[in-house]
Design an enzyme around this catalytic site. Structure first.
Site, PDB file in Angstrom:
ATOM      1  N   SER A 317      50.527  39.784  30.369  1.00  0.00           N
ATOM      2  CA  SER A 317      50.827  38.750  31.480  1.00  0.00           C
ATOM      3  C   SER A 317      49.675  37.768  31.985  1.00  0.00           C
ATOM      4  O   SER A 317      49.878  36.557  32.412  1.00  0.00           O
ATOM      5  CB  SER A 317      51.301  39.510  32.746  1.00  0.00           C
ATOM      6  OG  SER A 317      50.365  40.339  33.372  1.00  0.00           O
ATOM      7  N   CYS A 319      47.365  37.036  29.410  1.00  0.00           N
ATOM      8  CA  CYS A 319      46.808  36.514  28.318  1.00  0.00           C
ATOM      9  C   CYS A 319      47.578  35.061  27.676  1.00  0.00           C
ATOM     10  O   CYS A 319      48.526  34.984  28.000  1.00  0.00           O
ATOM     11  CB  CYS A 319      47.187  37.435  27.081  1.00  0.00           C
ATOM     12  SG  CYS A 319      46.412  37.092  25.546  1.00  0.00           S
ATOM     13  N   ARG A 418      35.014  40.992  23.099  1.00  0.00           N
ATOM     14  CA  ARG A 418      36.502  41.399  22.794  1.00  0.00           C
ATOM     15  C   ARG A 418      37.065  40.288  21.854  1.00  0.00           C
ATOM     16  O   ARG A 418      38.136  40.531  21.213  1.00  0.00           O
ATOM     17  CB  ARG A 418      37.294  41.526  24.088  1.00  0.00           C
ATOM     18  CG  ARG A 418      38.726  41.925  23.773  1.00  0.00           C
ATOM     19  CD  ARG A 418      39.554  42.295  25.292  1.00  0.00           C
ATOM     20  NE  ARG A 418      40.539  43.124  24.890  1.00  0.00           N
ATOM     21  CZ  ARG A 418      41.791  42.508  24.579  1.00  0.00           C
ATOM     22  NH1 ARG A 418      42.108  41.232  24.191  1.00  0.00           N
ATOM     23  NH2 ARG A 418      42.940  43.408  24.390  1.00  0.00           N
TER      24      ARG A 418
END
Length: 503
Positions: A317, A319, A418
Site C-alpha cells: 500500500s 510502495c 533495500r
C-alpha cells in the site's frame, strides 16, 4: 526481441473462490492453519513452522521487539527491521527472545519533574494509562513512583502540575522482586487487588510490569509459537551490504529465522549472501530471500539455497516502485506463477521451498485467496501497522485516530540498502515508498483473531480444514468489473447504526 506475457497481471480483487462440499467435519474448530516457514525434504517435517500463516513486514513502522512478542503469542512471526544499526536490531531480537510471558517491559515512562500535561500527552500517544515514573524517564531506570488515571483529575488540576506532586510514590507501591515466577507475581496482584505490579531489582530499577489483564490473555493464546526452550520465535531481516557482520550478531542474539530484505531479489547480491551463509553456517541458519514475481526468479533463489522465497514487487500500500520504475506484477498472478514453479521444483528435487506472498492484501478475504493460490504464508505491513503493538505513533487527525505508516523506500526510512544495485551506495537516488497514515484499529489479538476466523470459515465453505488441502482443492474464478460492484452493498441506502442516520 523483448519477452511478452500474453495474460494481464491480476490482483486478488479479480478473483473469487467457488464453494466446495462442506462435510460435517468442516467446521472452524477443526481447521488447522499451521504452515511451513522453511524448506524441507519430501517425507520430512520442516524445522520451523508457524501456527498461523501471517508474518509482519520488516519495516520501521511495523516490526520491533514488541510486535515480535505480540505476534508470536498468536502463532505468527515478526521480522524485525534491518534499517537500523546492527547493535539496535540485535538488541531488539535479544529483548524478544528474553521476554518472559506475562512480564512486560514498560513502554510508558516519565520523570518526576515532568508535568500532568506530559502524562496526558503520553497517554494520548500510547493509549496506556499506567505510567512508570523513573529518575531518568527510561524503562529500566530507578523507579520512584507510578501514575495511573486514579492519581489525577484533569478538570481540577493545572496541566503544569509536577508529576512528583500527584504520583503514587515508591514507598506506597506494592512491588515484586526480579526473579519471581509469574505465578508468584499473579498471587501478589490478586491478593492486593492490583491492576499493575512493578517488578524491581535490588537497585530499585524497574525490570518489568505484570498486569492483571494479561492473566486472562496468557490463557487465551493456545497458538503461541515457542522454541524448544519455551521462548518466542523471532525473525529478523538482513540486507545485502553488511550481512557478514549482521547475520552473526542476529544469530548470537537468538534470531530463529532471517530474511534478506530487498525490493527485488533476482540478483547476484542475494546469491552472494546466501552462498556466504551456507559456507559459514550450513543449514543451521535459516535464511529466506526475495522478492521475486515469476518462476525464473523463484528457481534462481531456490537453487541459491533460500529457505523460503518472498513474492511481490510494487503491491504494498505504501510502495510506488511500479509508479517510479514501471516494474512489478499483479500479486495474484505472481503468486500463481511462483507457486507453480515451487511445485515443479518439489517434483524435480524432493525439496519443498515455502513461498511467502508479500503485499497486495487489501481485505481479509485476500488472505484466503493468497493461500488458495499457493502461498504458504503471508507478509503484511499496513495490516499490522494499524495496531497498538506497532512502533509508530498514534495520532488524532480531524477527530480520527490514526497510526503513522511509512515505506522502507521513503525518504523517512532512508533504507537505501533495500534498493541497493551495487556501486558506492550510501544514499537513495529516488523514493520508492511514501509516508502516510493508516486508520488505528486497536489491539493485535482481537483483530488477528477476527481475520483468521474469516479465513477458517471460508476454508470450511471450500470443504477443507488445512492449508495444503486448500491449495490442492480450491476452485477460483475470475470476476468482471461489474461482478466486483455486485459483490458489495448496492442499490440500497445504508443505515449508519452508530448515528441512527442514513448515508
Amino acid at each position: 526481441m523483448a519477452q511478452y506475457f500474453d495474460e494481464p497481471s491480476r490482483t486478488f480483487s479479480e478473483y473469487l473462490l467457488i464453494p466446495g462440499y462442506t462435510s460435517r467435519e468442516c467446521i472452524p474448530a477443526n481447521v488447522s492453519l499451521k504452515t511451513p516457514i522453511v524448506k524441507f525434504k519430501k517425507g520430512e517435517e520442516p524445522e520451523l513452522s508457524a501456527n498461523i500463516p501471517l508474518v509482519s513486514a520488516a519495516m520501521q513502522a511495523v516490526s520491533d521487539d514488541k510486535m515480535a512478542v505480540a505476534l508470536a503469542k498468536e502463532g505468527g512471526i515478526s521480522f524485525i527491521y534491518c534499517s537500523q544499526s546492527i547493535e539496535n536490531e540485535a538488541a531488539m531480537v535479544k529483548r524478544a527472545k528474553e521476554y518472559k510471558a506475562g512480564f512486560v517491559r514498560s513502554d510508558s515512562n516519565l520523570r518526576p519533574d515532568q508535568t500532568l500535561q506530559d502524562v496526558l500527552d503520553l497517554k494520548k500517544r500510547s493509549g496506556h494509562s499506567t505510567i512508570a515514573i523513573t529518575e531518568d524517564g527510561t524503562p529500566d531506570g530507578k523507579i520512584v513512583g507510578m501514575v495511573t488515571s486514579r492519581d489525577y483529575r484533569v478538570s481540577r488540576m493545572d496541566p503544569d502540575t509536577k508529576i512528583s506532586e500527584f504520583m503514587t510514590p515508591f514507598e506506597k507501591l506494592i512491588t515484586a522482586k526480579d526473579g519471581c515466577t509469574l505465578s508468584e507475581a499473579n498471587d501478589i496482584l490478586w491478593d492486593n487487588k492490583l491492576n499493575a505490579l512493578p517488578v524491581i531489582d535490588d537497585q530499585q530499577r524497574l525490570a518489568y510490569f505484570v498486569f492483571r489483564k494479561d492473566y486472562d490473555s496468557h490463557k487465551s493464546n493456545p497458538n503461541e509459537l515457542l522454541d524448544e526452550n519455551k521462548r518466542y520465535i523471532v525473525g529478523a531481516a538482513v540486507n545485502t551490504r553488511d550481512y557478514e557482520e549482521r547475520i552473526p550478531a542476529l544469530v548470537d542474539a537468538g534470531a530463529d529465522v532471517l530474511c534478506l530484505d530487498s525490493s527485488e531479489g533476482y540478483s547476484v547480491w542475494q546469491a552472494d549472501a546466501l552462498k556466504w551463509t551456507r559456507e559459514h553456517y550450513g543449514d543451521k541458519v535459516k535464511l529466506g530471500a526475495g522478492n521475486v514475481v515469476d518462476a525464473e526468479g523463484f528457481r534462481f533463489l531456490a537453487e541459491a539455497g533460500a529457505d523460503f522465497v518472498k513474492i511481490g514487487i510494487g503491491g504494498g500500500s505504501i510502495c510506488i516502485t511500479r509508479e517510479q520504475k514501471g516494474m512489478g506484477r499483479g500479486q495474484a498472478t505472481a503468486v500463481i506463477d511462483v507457486a507453480r514453479a515451487r511445485d515443479e521444483y518439489f517434483k524435480e528435487t524432493g525439496i519443498y521451498v515455502p513461498i511467502c506472498s508479500d503485499g497486495g492484501i487489501v481485505y481479509d478475504y485476500h488472505m484466503t485467496l493468497a493461500l488458495a493460490m499457493g502461498a504458504d504464508f503471508i507478509m503484511l505491513g499496513r495490516y499490522f501497522a494499524r495496531f497498538d503493538e506497532s512502533p509508530s505513533n498514534r495520532l488524532n487527525i480531524n477527530g480520527n485516530y490514526v497510526k503513522e505508516y511509512w515505506g522502507e523506500g521513503s525518504n523517512r526510512a532512508r533504507n537505501w540498502q533495500r534498493y541497493d544495485l551495487g556501486g558506492d551506495g550510501g544514499k537513495m537516488k529516488f523514493e520508492e515508498g511514501v509516508d502516510s497514515y493508516v486508520p488505528y484499529a486497536g489491539g493485535l489479538h482481537e483483530n488477528v483473531n477476527l481475520s483468521l476466523n474469516k479465513v477458517k470459515a471460508t476454508m470450511c465453505n471450500c470443504g477443507v480444514t488445512n492449508i495444503h488441502d486448500l491449495q490442492q482443492d480450491a476452485k477460483l474464478t475470475l470476476v468482471s468489473a461489474t461482478s466486483i460492484v455486485e459483490g458489495g452493498a448496492h442499490d440500497v441506502i445504508l443505515r449508519d447504526s452508530s448515528q441512527n442516520t442514513i448515508r
